[in-house]
Write a protein that holds these residues in place. Structure first.
Motif, mmCIF file in Angstrom:
data_model
loop_
_atom_site.group_PDB
_atom_site.id
_atom_site.type_symbol
_atom_site.label_atom_id
_atom_site.label_comp_id
_atom_site.label_asym_id
_atom_site.label_seq_id
_atom_site.Cartn_x
_atom_site.Cartn_y
_atom_site.Cartn_z
ATOM 1 N N ILE A 8 34.510 30.182 34.294
ATOM 2 C CA ILE A 8 35.567 30.160 35.303
ATOM 3 C C ILE A 8 35.944 31.604 35.605
ATOM 4 O O ILE A 8 36.268 32.374 34.698
ATOM 5 N N CYS A 9 35.873 31.979 36.868
ATOM 6 C CA CYS A 9 36.175 33.347 37.282
ATOM 7 C C CYS A 9 37.257 33.344 38.354
ATOM 8 O O CYS A 9 37.271 32.478 39.235
ATOM 9 N N VAL A 10 38.147 34.326 38.264
ATOM 10 C CA VAL A 10 39.182 34.548 39.273
ATOM 11 C C VAL A 10 38.837 35.843 40.003
ATOM 12 O O VAL A 10 38.505 36.859 39.371
ATOM 13 N N TYR A 11 38.935 35.807 41.329
ATOM 14 C CA TYR A 11 38.533 36.947 42.157
ATOM 15 C C TYR A 11 39.682 37.393 43.050
ATOM 16 O O TYR A 11 40.522 36.583 43.490
ATOM 17 N N ARG A 12 39.677 38.683 43.336
ATOM 18 C CA ARG A 12 40.466 39.208 44.458
ATOM 19 C C ARG A 12 39.468 39.853 45.394
ATOM 20 O O ARG A 12 38.894 40.898 45.103
ATOM 21 N N GLY A 13 39.231 39.175 46.483
ATOM 22 C CA GLY A 13 38.133 39.567 47.338
ATOM 23 C C GLY A 13 36.830 39.269 46.618
ATOM 24 O O GLY A 13 36.608 38.167 46.125
ATOM 25 N N GLU A 14 35.968 40.271 46.519
ATOM 26 C CA GLU A 14 34.698 40.103 45.817
ATOM 27 C C GLU A 14 34.773 40.513 44.356
ATOM 28 O O GLU A 14 33.805 40.318 43.610
ATOM 29 N N GLN A 15 35.885 41.074 43.926
ATOM 30 C CA GLN A 15 35.980 41.614 42.567
ATOM 31 C C GLN A 15 36.452 40.555 41.572
ATOM 32 O O GLN A 15 37.522 39.964 41.750
#
Length: 357
Positions: A224-231
Motif C-alpha cells: 500500500i503506497c500513498v502518493y503526492r503527485g508522483e512521489q
C-alpha cells in the motif's frame, strides 16, 4: 544455505519422531488446520528468509507414525559482529513451537536445543504469544496491538476517534492519494522505507526480502503506497491469513507528517483489510513505553503480551538487546543518519541480516 539434516530422532518411550525431511505441502496442510497458528508458521516464511538472507534454515517436524503432531521453524543466524543465534522466527513477530500436545512440543524443543548446541549458538529464541515452556527464560518486553474490525469501511470510519478522522481528511485535502497492489509497487515502497530507516539511524533490509514476500505470498500480501503527485510519501506491506491481517513494515517520509500521510496510510490499510473480509488487524509489535504504542492505541488497538522464550547456551551471558540505548549505539545511529542513501542501502542489508530483530 543447505544445512546438515538433523537425523530422525525417535523420542524414548514414545512413538514420536522429529524430522527435517517433511515436504512443504504437508507442513502447510498441518498449519492451515491449526487455528492457533500464526501466519508466519507457513513454510514459505522460513524458506524465503533462507533465500533472502542466506541463513541456514531448519524445518523441524514432529510425527507420530505418518501424522504430523507439531512443527518448529528455526533460522540459524551467524554474525561476526553479534554472534550466533537460533531464532523462530527472526524479523517477524511470531513463530516458535506449534504442536498438538505437550509431548510433541517437548520433542521439538529438544531438537531445537540440539541444533543450537551443534551450532554453538548463544541462545535459542522462540517467539510465542503465550508461555509455553516453564523451564525456559522468558521476556515480555513487547506487546502486539490488535484492533477488531467492523464489517464495512463506513462503520469502521464512524467508530474511529474524531481526531483521527480529521487527520485523514487533512491528508485528502493535501491531495494525497493511495494505491494498493503487488510486487510492482515494491520499488515505491522501498524508496520510502529505506530513506526512513536511514533517517532513524537504523540499517535497512535489502529490497530482495520484500520482493521474496510478494513473490511467495501473492494472494496474502499487499503493498500500500500513498502518493503526492508522483512521489511516494508513505508505504507499507501487509500480510494476512484466515481473517487476520498484520502490518510488518510501514514507513512515512517525515517531511509529509504535517499532511498526516501516516494517518492516511493506516486508514488505507484498514480499508484493505475490511475489503478482504478480515475481522482483526494487527498494528505490529511495540514496547508499552514507546511513542508507537500511543500511536496504535489511538486507533482503538488493544495490547496483548508477546512471550519470547529462551534456551541460553553456556559460556558468555546472552545479550538480547542488540539495539540498546547505550552511548555507543547512539553514536552509531547518529553517524548512520548522515550517510548518503546509496551508501546506507548498500551497507544496511549486510549488517541487519545478522541482527535477530
Amino acid at each position: 544455505m543447505s544445512p546438515a539434516i538433523l537425523p530422525s530422532r525417535r523420542e524414548p518411550g514414545s512413538e514420536l519422531e522429529v524430522r527435517e525431511s517433511v515436504a512443504g505441502a504437508q507442513w502447510d496442510a498441518y498449519v492451515e488446520g491449526r487455528p492457533d497458528a500464526s501466519a508466519y508458521h507457513h513454510r514459505g516464511w522460513l524458506d524465503l528468509i533462507g533465500r533472502a538472507f542466506g541463513h541456514e534454515v531448519r524445518p523441524l517436524t514432529c510425527l507420530s507414525g505418518d501424522r504430523i503432531t507439531g512443527v518448529l521453524p528455526i533460522v540459524v543466524m551467524r554474525s561476526r559482529l553479534f554472534g550466533t543465534f537460533a531464532v523462530s522466527l527472526p524479523f517477524l513477530n511470531a513463530g516458535g513451537v506449534l504442536a498438538d500436545d505437550e509431548r510433541s512440543a517437548g520433542a521439538l524443543l529438544d531438537a531445537g536445543i540440539r541444533i543450537a548446541r551443534q551450532r554453538r549458538a548463544d541462545y535459542l529464541e522462540l517467539r510465542h504469544i503465550t508461555r509455553r515452556f516453564s523451564s525456559l527464560t522468558e521476556r515480555r518486553h513487547r506487546v502486539a496491538m490488535t484492533l477488531g474490525l467492523l464489517d464495512s469501511p463506513e462503520r469502521q470510519w464512524l467508530a474511529l476517534d474524531r481526531k483521527i478522522r480529521n487527520q485523514v481528511r487533512k491528508a485528502e485535502k493535501s491531495s494525497l492519494v493511495a494505491k494498493d497492489g503487488g510486487i510492482e509497487l515494491v520499488p515505491d515502497f522501498y524508496e520510502v522505507f529505506s530513506r526512513n530507516m536511514r533517517d532513524l539511524g537504523t540499517p535497512v533490509f535489502g529490497r530482495a526480502l520484500f520482493e521474496e514476500v510478494l513473490r511467495t505470498f501473492p494472494d496474502n500480501s499487499r503493498v500500500i503506497c500513498v502518493y503526492r503527485g508522483e512521489q511516494p510519501v508513505a508505504a507499507s506491506i501487509v500480510h494476512g491469513r484466515q481473517g487476520w491481517m498484520e502490518v510488518p513494515w510501514a514507513s512515512t517520509l517525515r517531511e509529509f507528517n504535517t499532511m498526516a500521510a501516516n494517518m492516511f496510510l493506516y486508514w488505507q490499510m484498514l480499508r484493505v483489510a475490511i475489503g478482504q473480509g478480515c475481522s482483526r488487524f494487527e498494528f505490529g509489535r511495540c514496547a508499552p513505553d514507546e511513542g508507537t504504542y500511543q500511536f496504535k492505541k489511538q486507533w482503538g488497538a488493544e495490547p496483548s503480551p508477546l512471550v519470547w522464550e529462551y534456551w541460553i547456551g553456556g559460556g558468555k551471558p546472552a545479550k538480547f538487546d542488540l539495539h540498546s540505548d547505550d552511548s555507543s549505539y547512539g553514536r552509531a545511529a547518529a553517524l548512520w543518519r548522515r550517510l548518503p542513501l546509496t551508501v546506507s542501502n548498500a551497507l544496511g542489508p549486510r549488517i541487519v541480516r545478522g541482527i535477530p530483530c
